[in-house]
Design an enzyme around this catalytic site. Structure first.
Site, PDB file in Angstrom:
ATOM      1  N   ALA A   1       0.768  -1.241   0.000  1.00 56.38           N
ATOM      2  CA  ALA A   1       0.000   0.000   0.000  1.00 56.38           C
ATOM      3  C   ALA A   1       0.802   1.295   0.000  1.00 56.38           C
ATOM      4  CB  ALA A   1      -0.923   0.006   1.213  1.00 56.38           C
TER       5      ALA A   1
ATOM      6  N   GLY B   1       0.327   4.903  -0.109  1.00 58.57           N
ATOM      7  CA  GLY B   1      -1.083   4.971   0.249  1.00 58.57           C
ATOM      8  C   GLY B   1      -1.970   5.723  -0.728  1.00 58.57           C
ATOM      9  N   GLY B   2      -1.446   6.020  -1.904  1.00 63.18           N
ATOM     10  CA  GLY B   2      -2.257   6.749  -2.895  1.00 63.18           C
ATOM     11  C   GLY B   2      -3.529   5.997  -3.234  1.00 63.18           C
TER      12      GLY B   2
ATOM     13  N   CYS C   1       3.376  -0.991 -12.374  1.00 64.39           N
ATOM     14  CA  CYS C   1       3.768   0.183 -13.160  1.00 64.39           C
ATOM     15  C   CYS C   1       4.980  -0.182 -14.010  1.00 64.39           C
ATOM     16  CB  CYS C   1       4.035   1.395 -12.272  1.00 64.39           C
ATOM     17  SG  CYS C   1       5.372   1.143 -11.108  1.00 64.39           S
TER      18      CYS C   1
HETATM   19  C1  LIG Z   1       4.026  -0.248  -6.301  1.00 63.60           C
HETATM   20  S1  LIG Z   1       4.410   0.141  -4.669  1.00 63.60           S
HETATM   21  C2  LIG Z   1       2.807   0.431  -4.011  1.00 63.60           C
HETATM   22  C3  LIG Z   1       2.218   1.785  -4.337  1.00 63.60           C
HETATM   23  C4  LIG Z   1       0.915   2.022  -3.621  1.00 63.60           C
HETATM   24  N1  LIG Z   1      -0.045   0.977  -3.893  1.00 63.60           N
HETATM   25  C5  LIG Z   1       0.299   3.366  -3.928  1.00 63.60           C
HETATM   26  O1  LIG Z   1      -0.563   3.445  -4.782  1.00 63.60           O
HETATM   27  O2  LIG Z   1       0.670   4.349  -3.283  1.00 63.60           O
HETATM   28  C6  LIG Z   1       4.781  -1.434  -4.012  1.00 63.60           C
HETATM   29  C7  LIG Z   1       4.919  -1.484  -2.510  1.00 63.60           C
HETATM   30  O3  LIG Z   1       5.019  -2.861  -2.133  1.00 63.60           O
HETATM   31  C8  LIG Z   1       5.752  -2.930  -0.950  1.00 63.60           C
HETATM   32  N2  LIG Z   1       6.132  -4.351  -0.762  1.00 63.60           N
HETATM   33  C9  LIG Z   1       7.109  -5.039  -1.378  1.00 63.60           C
HETATM   34  N3  LIG Z   1       7.111  -6.322  -0.962  1.00 63.60           N
HETATM   35  C10 LIG Z   1       6.091  -6.436  -0.069  1.00 63.60           C
HETATM   36  C11 LIG Z   1       5.587  -7.514   0.722  1.00 63.60           C
HETATM   37  N4  LIG Z   1       6.123  -8.738   0.673  1.00 63.60           N
HETATM   38  N5  LIG Z   1       4.543  -7.257   1.541  1.00 63.60           N
HETATM   39  C12 LIG Z   1       3.999  -6.022   1.617  1.00 63.60           C
HETATM   40  N6  LIG Z   1       4.449  -4.974   0.898  1.00 63.60           N
HETATM   41  C13 LIG Z   1       5.470  -5.170   0.066  1.00 63.60           C
HETATM   42  C14 LIG Z   1       6.875  -1.952  -1.179  1.00 63.60           C
HETATM   43  O4  LIG Z   1       7.419  -1.533   0.044  1.00 63.60           O
HETATM   44  C15 LIG Z   1       6.151  -0.822  -1.937  1.00 63.60           C
HETATM   45  O5  LIG Z   1       5.780   0.196  -1.048  1.00 63.60           O
END
Ligand SMILES: C[S@@+](CC[C@H](N)C(=O)[O-])C[C@H]1O[C@@H](n2cnc3c(N)ncnc32)[C@H](O)[C@@H]1O
Length: 362
Positions: free
Chosen positions: A148, A151-152, A277
């Site tokens: 998340a 958090g957007g 993305c």
């Molecule tokens: C694409 S970003 C998310 C962007 C977010 N959904 C937004 O819209 O603001 C991916 C996120 O996954 C998290 N992440 C990576 N591996 C993870 C895991 N095993 N469990 C939970 N979060 C994870 C990362 O820290 C990162 O913040």
């Protein structure tokens, strides 16, 4: 929620006085930022406050800090006025901070939304906004956003639900968790519950366990968003690619582990949205083909709105399945930005690269 990613490129004349900045700083300038002093790597020998300079981004990270000129590979990002003297950047004991070059002629005209309606609006890329609507959360439902931070999408989902119900936001990186909380608080969203947790472990082995936070019993959520960690190759502008092939290939197995947890945590009749993305087949269409084979309970669903292009062939999906997928391409075709065609006709041509798949669990 606001989406804006339409920019106007301008013809800007390069000057003889040159400042070199790091590639990250250069990308920020293309997105509408001024140059902050720590981003400056090289400047003219006698640069003083008020000098008009051209700003170049160091594409390969080869410029030496404190240099007075640089012959390496650079990209011009616009002209600005210096707000600092050279000596205060490179010869001072105090750490450099604040605006160093105020951009007056940026290459792209991309207005800043910093501080604009902070409690009412949250700036997101167009495809990210689409994700919230494709998930289709309804007031009163329990939603899981597995990855998340910052958090957007979490906040958008809670806003679509009128803050009625529960949006559980997980992220495994502790210092990113605060950003989710801050964003939810800023938008006065009470339905958002934030936990630092590895989502691959988010399914409880004891189905009877009833706790507020993770791990959760199977079939706990009406809808699940897996906005997966990915190679991020669709992000733009992007002037410096530092990833190795090994790193790029590391995401597919992680995404599959997260997918397993997502399917188990979703109720029957629930909706799962998978998004990235990035632009690779391996992290997008191949994942969809794998998921349909691995989880016979999943079926692909039409998306609303569908303003992107369709999925890419090459992963064994049928044409009718590709039409259910949504792909946004990051490449900019100049004539398309000049066109008077309505935004929705250009939507998959002037955004970040993005991918969305929607599944129903039967
Ligand atoms: C694409 S970003 C998310 C962007 C977010 N959904 C937004 O819209 O603001 C991916 C996120 O996954 C998290 N992440 C990576 N591996 C993870 C895991 N095993 N469990 C939970 N979060 C994870 C990362 O820290 C990162 O913040």
């Amino acid at each position: 929620m606001t989406s804006l990613f339409s920019r106007v490129v301008r013809a800007v004349k390069q000057l003889s006085s040159e400042v070199v900045v790091g590639a990250q700083c250069g990308s920020a300038v293309l997105r509408g930022a001024h140059v902050f002093t720590p981003g400056i790597i090289a400047s003219p020998k006698y640069m003083k406050t008020g000098d008009v300079v051209s700003v170049f981004s160091d594409l390969e990270g080869k410029c030496t800090r404190g240099a007075t000129s640089f012959q390496g590979k650079t990209a011009f990002v616009g002209n600005g006025v210096s707000e600092v003297e050279r000596s205060s950047i490179f010869c001072s004991d105090k750490p450099a901070k604040g605006v160093g070059i105020r951009m007056v002629e940026p290459l792209y005209w991309s207005p800043s939304f910093d501080g604009v309606l902070p409690n009412l609006a949250f700036l997101q890329n167009l495809p990210s906004v689409v994700v919230g609507h494709v998930l289709g959360p309804r007031p009163g439902e329990r939603i899981l956003d597995m990855c998340a931070a910052p958090g957007g999408k979490t906040c958008h989902i809670a806003a679509i639900m009128g803050d009625q119900g529960e949006v559980v936001a997980l992220d495994r990186i502790r210092n990113k968790i605060d950003r989710i909380r801050q964003n939810a608080q800023m938008l006065h969203l009470r339905s958002v519950k934030v936990y630092c947790f590895n989502s691959t472990q988010a399914v409880s082995s004891d189905p009877a366990l009833q706790t507020e936070g993770p791990p959760f019993p199977p079939e706990s959520f009406d809808r699940v968003l897996l906005d997966a960690p990915c190679s991020g190759l669709g992000q733009r502008p992007n002037m410096a690619c530092t990833w190795s092939l090994k790193e790029i290939c590391s995401y597919q197995p992680l995404q599959r582990n997260l997918f397993h947890a997502a399917v188990r945590l979703l109720k029957k009749g629930g909706v799962l949205v998978y998004s990235t993305c990035t632009v690779t087949l391996a992290e997008n269409e191949e994942q969809v083909a794998w998921a349909l084979k691995t989880f016979p309970c999943l079926t692909l669903q039409p998306q609303e709105p569908h303003i992107g292009g369709e999925g890419m062939p090459g992963a064994g999906l049928a044409p009718e399945q590709l039409r259910l997928l949504q792909r946004f391409s990051p490449e900019l075709t100049w004539d398309q930005t000049q066109t008077t065609a309505p935004l929705h006709c250009r939507a998959d041509k002037d955004t970040i690269g993005f991918f969305i798949a929607k599944f129903l669990k039967n």
